[in-house]
Design an enzyme around this catalytic site. Structure first.
Site, PDB file in Angstrom:
ATOM      1  N   LYS A 204       0.820  -1.225   0.000  1.00 45.26           N
ATOM      2  CA  LYS A 204       0.000   0.000   0.000  1.00 45.26           C
ATOM      3  C   LYS A 204       0.846   1.265   0.000  1.00 45.26           C
ATOM      4  O   LYS A 204       2.031   1.247   0.317  1.00 45.26           O
ATOM      5  CB  LYS A 204      -0.983  -0.046   1.174  1.00 45.26           C
ATOM      6  CG  LYS A 204      -2.158  -0.987   0.837  1.00 45.26           C
ATOM      7  CD  LYS A 204      -3.336  -0.840   1.762  1.00 45.26           C
ATOM      8  CE  LYS A 204      -4.458  -1.748   1.253  1.00 45.26           C
ATOM      9  NZ  LYS A 204      -5.598  -1.789   2.187  1.00 45.26           N
ATOM     10  N   ARG A 238      -4.196  -9.962   4.569  1.00 49.05           N
ATOM     11  CA  ARG A 238      -4.465  -9.973   3.124  1.00 49.05           C
ATOM     12  C   ARG A 238      -3.193  -9.516   2.428  1.00 49.05           C
ATOM     13  O   ARG A 238      -2.812  -8.352   2.564  1.00 49.05           O
ATOM     14  CB  ARG A 238      -5.644  -9.050   2.828  1.00 49.05           C
ATOM     15  CG  ARG A 238      -6.075  -9.025   1.371  1.00 49.05           C
ATOM     16  CD  ARG A 238      -7.272  -8.078   1.181  1.00 49.05           C
ATOM     17  NE  ARG A 238      -7.678  -8.022  -0.200  1.00 49.05           N
ATOM     18  CZ  ARG A 238      -7.125  -7.200  -1.105  1.00 49.05           C
ATOM     19  NH1 ARG A 238      -6.168  -6.372  -0.759  1.00 49.05           N
ATOM     20  NH2 ARG A 238      -7.553  -7.222  -2.342  1.00 49.05           N
TER      21      ARG A 238
HETATM   22  C1  8Y4 Z   1      -0.750  -1.495  -4.060  1.00 51.27           C
HETATM   23  C2  8Y4 Z   1      -1.429  -2.667  -3.935  1.00 51.27           C
HETATM   24  C3  8Y4 Z   1      -1.342  -0.343  -3.637  1.00 51.27           C
HETATM   25  C4  8Y4 Z   1      -2.687  -2.694  -3.402  1.00 51.27           C
HETATM   26  C5  8Y4 Z   1      -2.618  -0.355  -3.142  1.00 51.27           C
HETATM   27  C6  8Y4 Z   1      -3.290  -1.516  -3.009  1.00 51.27           C
HETATM   28  C7  8Y4 Z   1      -8.184  -4.187   1.603  1.00 51.27           C
HETATM   29  C8  8Y4 Z   1      -9.184  -5.001   1.081  1.00 51.27           C
HETATM   30  C9  8Y4 Z   1      -8.236  -3.901  -0.521  1.00 51.27           C
HETATM   31  C10 8Y4 Z   1      -7.971  -4.176   3.008  1.00 51.27           C
HETATM   32  C11 8Y4 Z   1      -9.734  -5.801   3.156  1.00 51.27           C
HETATM   33  C12 8Y4 Z   1      -5.336  -2.476  -2.098  1.00 51.27           C
HETATM   34  C13 8Y4 Z   1     -10.107  -5.449  -1.187  1.00 51.27           C
HETATM   35  C14 8Y4 Z   1      -6.735  -2.046  -1.889  1.00 51.27           C
HETATM   36  N1  8Y4 Z   1      -7.589  -3.502   0.581  1.00 51.27           N
HETATM   37  N2  8Y4 Z   1      -9.959  -5.815   1.830  1.00 51.27           N
HETATM   38  N3  8Y4 Z   1      -9.209  -4.802  -0.260  1.00 51.27           N
HETATM   39  N4  8Y4 Z   1      -8.779  -5.007   3.734  1.00 51.27           N
HETATM   40  N5  8Y4 Z   1     -10.487  -6.570   3.952  1.00 51.27           N
HETATM   41  N6  8Y4 Z   1      -4.577  -1.469  -2.537  1.00 51.27           N
HETATM   42  O1  8Y4 Z   1      -7.143  -3.457   3.557  1.00 51.27           O
HETATM   43  O2  8Y4 Z   1      -4.958  -3.601  -1.906  1.00 51.27           O
HETATM   44  S1  8Y4 Z   1      -7.925  -3.326  -2.118  1.00 51.27           S
END
Ligand code: 8Y4
Length: 257
Positions: A204, A238
């Site tokens: 993130k 996750r």
């Molecule tokens: C790089 C990679 C930058 C990924 C941003 C991201 C969560 C989630 C997401 C979380 C739960 C993400 C679906 C966002 N984040 N579900 N989902 N908790 N329960 N961003 O923190 O991964 S998507």
């Protein structure tokens, strides 16, 4: 929980896994690396992302869920906020709902109660398209805590088995860098809700901001945060990088036992 994105625009794995056989291969690899659950998502939830129609989301994820369900013995989670998608995904073999909207969508509470599957309720301030524009809290830990307590209660009132509820503070969802830091420090507070806690920290932007690192250079930073999360009572993680995360957590558990 290993992340399987089936969005063409997901920048962390480049939309490489839309074809069901490719998605299956990626899921198999994550299972081999020790994933206990595969989270299949077809609705980009990146900050600024556009909304996806029900049909488009179904077209992306249902063939993938069917393929994984037929070939692998692993619980499948569906990352969605839409009741129609929840129903179709469970029919196709999903056994877990991961809802970044915390079952606030119309009919979502009733749907999950009827489906009888476990659910993760996540906190988000605002909506994905605008949530990072001006996140604002007086006390982020207290406000996220009260939100999760209310959504947990709403789910129980709607008939969701209390033992099926998992809670997640939603790192990066309507939070500044400092809000994310306060939530990390305050994680243990959420154990008082009596539900298992889940977090998503993998790759993130908070890691990117602190380390000045692009998305493919955030693994070690994310692993450091995982250690903190586990030490503060989090039991579901996750992640994109299953093997690395598994090794780190196994060592923390070994040292703490
Ligand atoms: C790089 C990679 C930058 C990924 C941003 C991201 C969560 C989630 C997401 C979380 C739960 C993400 C679906 C966002 N984040 N579900 N989902 N908790 N329960 N961003 O923190 O991964 S998507």
């Amino acid at each position: 929980m290993g992340i399987l994105n089936v969005t063409p625009d997901s920048f962390s794995d480049g939309g490489l896994f839309i074809a069901p056989d490719l998605a299956l291969g990626r899921a198999q690899a994550m299972v081999d690396e020790g994933a206990d659950i595969i989270d299949v998502g077809g609705e980009s939830t990146r900050p600024g992302a556009a909304a996806v129609s029900v049909q488009e989301e179904l077209d992306r994820i249902i063939p993938v869920i069917e393929a994984i369900s037929a070939a692998l013995n692993v619980p499948i989670s569906v990352d969605t906020s839409k009741p129609e998608v929840m129903r179709a995904a469970v029919s196709a073999g999903a056994g877990f709902i991961n809802d970044i909207n915390g079952l606030r969508t119309d009919q979502a509470l009733e749907t999950v109660a009827q489906l009888g599957v476990p659910v993760c309720l996540m906190h988000m301030q605002g909506q994905p398209h605008s949530m990072q524009q001006a996140p604002r809290y007086d006390d982020v830990v207290e406000e996220v805590y009260m939100f999760l307590a209310k959504r947990q209660q709403a789910a129980i009132t709607a008939g969701v088995d209390p033992g099926h509820i998992i809670l997640d503070p939603g790192f990066g969802f309507g939070k500044s860098l400092d809000h994310n830091r306060q939530l990390l420090r305050g994680l243990s507070r959420f154990t008082a809700l009596g539900a298992p806690l889940m977090v998503g920290l993998s790759r993130k932007s908070m890691i990117g901001k602190v380390l000045d690192a692009e998305v493919d250079q955030r693994l070690y930073g994310g692993l450091a945060l995982l250690v903190m999360a586990v030490q503060n009572g989090v039991s579901l993680l996750r992640v994109h990088d299953v093997k690395a995360s598994r090794d780190v957590i196994r060592m923390v558990e070994w040292a703490s036992a």
